[in-house]
Design an enzyme around this catalytic site. Structure first.
Site, PDB file in Angstrom:
ATOM      1  N   ASP A 101       0.860  -1.231  -0.084  1.00  0.00           N
ATOM      2  CA  ASP A 101       0.004  -0.040  -0.147  1.00  0.00           C
ATOM      3  C   ASP A 101       0.917   1.260  -0.006  1.00  0.00           C
ATOM      4  O   ASP A 101       1.644   1.414   0.938  1.00  0.00           O
ATOM      5  CB  ASP A 101      -1.034  -0.122   1.267  1.00  0.00           C
ATOM      6  N   HIS A 157      -3.555   4.812   6.672  1.00  0.00           N
ATOM      7  CA  HIS A 157      -2.574   4.178   5.864  1.00  0.00           C
ATOM      8  C   HIS A 157      -1.312   4.352   6.429  1.00  0.00           C
ATOM      9  O   HIS A 157      -0.746   5.521   7.228  1.00  0.00           O
ATOM     10  CB  HIS A 157      -2.389   4.797   4.564  1.00  0.00           C
TER      11      HIS A 157
END
Lengths: 556, 556
Positions: free
Chosen positions: A196, A369
């Site tokens: 990611d 994130h």
């Protein structure tokens, strides 16, 4: 020797040209699996488009090989294309996800009237075989509960796909990232890490979700009137913290906004959201409760014009009106492109007398994130031979790749891919293969797919310059004008005096028709072209505008 | 006793509903002055609009009282409405500004073919009388040189207007904010402070412009290939620092982009930008220079699609092509609403092989506006009796007002105003007066003004749902159909099979016309309405879309 048959092919069909529509194909011999099936929400470049899907025709063409679809977590950018994909596949394919992920998917598939999908629950730490693929699932932290990373082993090599993740050392549900799982995978060997990249440009570590709880408690304790909190509905941990802070200061939680009502219901039923029945109140029952006993939990943190918060800000909500002294907490960050919409809602709330608390002035939001240091830690934990940054725009992918080089990965062991690019893995390593057909599919009303760039360009021209239609009836034998000329404009001003402009256009059109008639032209496409040019030129000369010009010639 | 005649009226006509179109009227007896005459750049809510101006009809209606227009600095949001205002005034009115400000304005007025404007240069620390108004000008720091605050004294009270400002303790031109001037004004008394709110939500202090210089030198020293820097053309200090860093590492500066070329020329001529002729090179002469000897300075820091940087990113620039290893510095921050456009350009630059350095990863930009602590310092320095936050959206005005309360101003001595609101000042203090007519004026092509909300709504509908035109010719005596039916759509998809859709529409239209004809309806407006409803219903049923429907009925 390696033949094409025993190479593992890894093909991201989405997720590499922006945040959204994540989808990756893994293919080996006669077996294929898909990780995630997400959508992307359109921006101003896509006027009127409802949704954007990855072009998954590559999967459809090989559907007999498809052994399963693994969904890493319940966000739309990982699940939203699933109903369309399943419909297009026709045959039922196993969909694998954790309990909450499947709960959210089940509701979505029901809305799309997909009967009896093959939903297969997976457990963090669990193992599943799909054809030649052996899958292990590792718990990760994210802005929705129950997310997993997927470790895919095959005879020719292995892939570790992180899903979306952060490393939260104090997660509010006590569910930690499965460091032991990742370490075990590292020991067994990870040929390719797909990780990611969303937070790759943020330095340091992403703060823990639990810091938001502390902030909310402070703000709630100081508020004297009603409290309204807007957040993403799917952010169950955030919702939990709002509920906890509300109960702690003796307030009831009122839930409003369709998706907020839906998700809180699912999350409570499945055991992911904990609040006593007594502490959660219907919006319609709120009327007579004292302002200092209520926390309204609503959608609209992105400034969406039809959301609960926007309606509250505009004074158009059925049950919630802003009173002077109310506190509104925007517990989210604007997704790029939504900044102005969010500001607009905030400005209206201030105008209505509310005090607005947002990320810029208090820690009422943290990212879901991993930031740069967490991404480096993941690289060092997993020790992959090769890595490809996923989930991001080009800028994020490059920033992530630079982090990989910083922790010592050789430059030729990292890849920047486009959607549809292919990596081939065998015992000798990873290299680029032939790209496959890929792209985007627009969903617009009931139409999926055949909405091309022409339509979007038309809409953009219509929106910036308007449209002028010139309609004439001509005698089909002589080409002479029959009846009046009609000029219809929309989104266009033809100078200060519109009667003048109309007269000007008519003069030009008359002239064109006289000329074509005298030349004996009866072909309506030739007449149309002449009309188009004459009107276009007149409008440019008189108003310096280039609207779309539509000539219509009726033959009578 | 105070009569209306000896009250000072202060009326902001713009600048209170967003960043832009700043304009304030001060009126006392038979005298009136205006501070700033700015424009606002339109956003996505204003498709196709070129510019937005404040509605200054209040000034035009009293133009015989107007003694002068003071421009605090040369940015468009303070100068951009001036050509339109001067044209509408007709008679020449003195325009006061510092040397650079007037230099920029002169070029702008020339473009608008305004002959012989009465430009009057003012000096920082200087004094000017205009009618009953005594004006003092104090140097302030900002993201353009030569900005001033204006201290306006009258017999009934005084106003201090900060313009846009920050407090830079190490300004690169050595021109410090005039603390002594502000302190002297405080001693003489400031009835009302009007102060820049743009940075009110930022905590602490805005870093000094000189920090950017240090950053640029580090980045330039490390770069091995070509360096490209994008910035605002008017940010002469930034341009100076780019030039200095380039020269320091033995590189020549190449300037590209129309406004960058214009402003560097003006700034060098007027002595605000210092670089030797030898060190600045024409873009066309760059061809054979080694990559490590060049810094390209260009426009496009906001992702503007036609700017030099966007053309470079797209490979469409005449003289500058990205080579792998080039360094691109985005030395600016995206104005709210431009985030996605800037990202798009950055992504393309990465794709072309460049390394992109932006504000998120290095100090290559600092704000030109005072942050919270500077705003408090200004309040404490000036010690106004009353204050009104200006230059900002509602959220900024409220944040700024909260700072005023934090330093001890009473709540009833601060005002949140809307554009057109009026404050009246006399010996007894400041109170709200009657608001005046105000609003916005759109500039769209050659049209200024009469472009209403209807046009904008039309454009928005056109852009999101497209348009369908249905054209029929009917016999004017019988109302019966004559000739074919024409259906023209743009920006609209009518299901997968367009032939089917066309057939469907025709069936409905046929039915409507048969009915109206049989009922003897020949009034074309009735026929139009019936056509509109039938087509609208058909498209909703078949495609779930609500395009704009334009029925055209030709009588033949």
């Amino acid at each position: 020797m390696t033949t094409k048959k025993n190479r593992l092919r890894v093909i991201p069909l989405g997720g590499l040209d922006g945040i959204g529509k994540n989808m990756t194909v893994l293919e080996l011999g006669n077996d294929m699996i898909v990780i995630d099936a997400g959508l992307m929400f359109p921006d101003d470049d896509h006027p009127g488009i409802d949704l954007i899907l990855p072009d998954y025709s590559y999967i459809i063409q090989r559907k007999e090989k498809l052994r399963g679809i693994i969904i890493t977590h319940g966000h739309e950018d990982h699940t939203g294309a699933l109903p369309y994909l399943l419909k297009d596949l026709g045959t039922p394919v196993p969909v694998l996800g954790t309990k909450l992920t499947l709960g959210i998917i089940a509701g979505k598939l029901e809305e799309h009237r997909i009967k009896k999908p093959k939903l297969r629950e997976i457990k963090q730490g669990g193992h599943v075989n799909l054809g030649m693929f052996g899958l292990d699932f590792f718990a990760v932290n994210h802005s929705i509960p129950d997310g997993v990373a997927v470790y895919v082993r095959t005879p020719v090599g292995s892939v570790l796909h992180t899903g979306d993740f952060k490393l939260d050392q104090t997660p509010i549900d006590g569910r930690f990232t499965d460091y032991a799982g990742f370490a075990k995978a590292a020991k067994q060997g990870v040929t390719l890490l797909m990780s990611d990249s969303t937070g790759a440009e943020s330095p340091g570590h992403t703060p823990s979700e639990s810091e938001v709880g502390a902030s909310l408690r402070t703000i709630f304790a100081a508020a004297e009137q009603r409290i309204i909190v807007a957040s993403f509905a799917s952010h169950v941990h955030r919702v939990q913290q709002v509920c906890d802070a509300a109960v702690a200061c003796g307030r009831k939680v009122v839930v409003t906004g369709r998706s907020m009502i839906n998700i809180t219901k699912i999350a409570r039923e499945l055991g992911y959201l904990h609040i006593a029945d007594d502490d959660i109140v219907d919006a319609f029952a709120m009327g007579d409760m004292p302002a200092n006993k209520v926390v309204v939990l609503c959608t609209g943190s992105q400034g969406e014009p039809l959301s609960a918060l926007a309606r509250i800000a505009n004074g158009e909500h059925k049950t919630v009106q802003i009173q002077a002294g109310d506190t509104v907490v925007i517990s989210a960050t604007p997704v790029p492109g939504n900044e102005k919409a969010v500001s607009r809602v905030m400005n209206r709330l201030y105008k209505a007398g509310a005090n607005v608390v947002h990320k810029g002035i208090a820690r009422v939001h943290v990212s879901g994130h991993a930031a740069a240091e967490e991404l480096k830690l993941m690289l060092n934990l997993v020790q992959p031979e090769y890595m490809v940054p996923i989930h991001g725009e080009m800028r994020h992918l490059h920033a992530h790749r630079a982090l990989a080089h910083a922790v010592g990965m050789p430059e030729d062991h990292t890849f920047i891919l486009d959607n549809g690019d292919c990596l081939e893995i065998d015992e000798s390593g990873v290299r680029r293969g032939q790209p496959v057909s890929s792209g985007v599919v627009y969903v617009d009303g009931l139409t999926v797919g055949d909405l091309g760039q022409v339509i979007l360009r038309d809409r953009q021209q219509l929106s910036s310059d308007g449209i002028a239609m010139i309609v004439v009836a001509i005698d089909s034998r002589t080409g002479a004008l029959a009846g009046e000329i009609e000029l219809v404009t929309r989104g266009l001003v033809l100078g200060a005096d519109s009667a003048d402009a109309l007269k000007g256009v008519r003069t030009r059109v008359d002239r064109v028709l006289k000329r074509t008639a005298s030349e004996g032209v009866t072909d309506s496409s030739v007449v149309k072209k002449a009309l188009h040019d004459a009107v276009s030129q007149y409008i440019w000369e008189s108003a310096r505008r280039r609207p779309m010009i539509i000539p219509v010639v009726m033959e009578v």
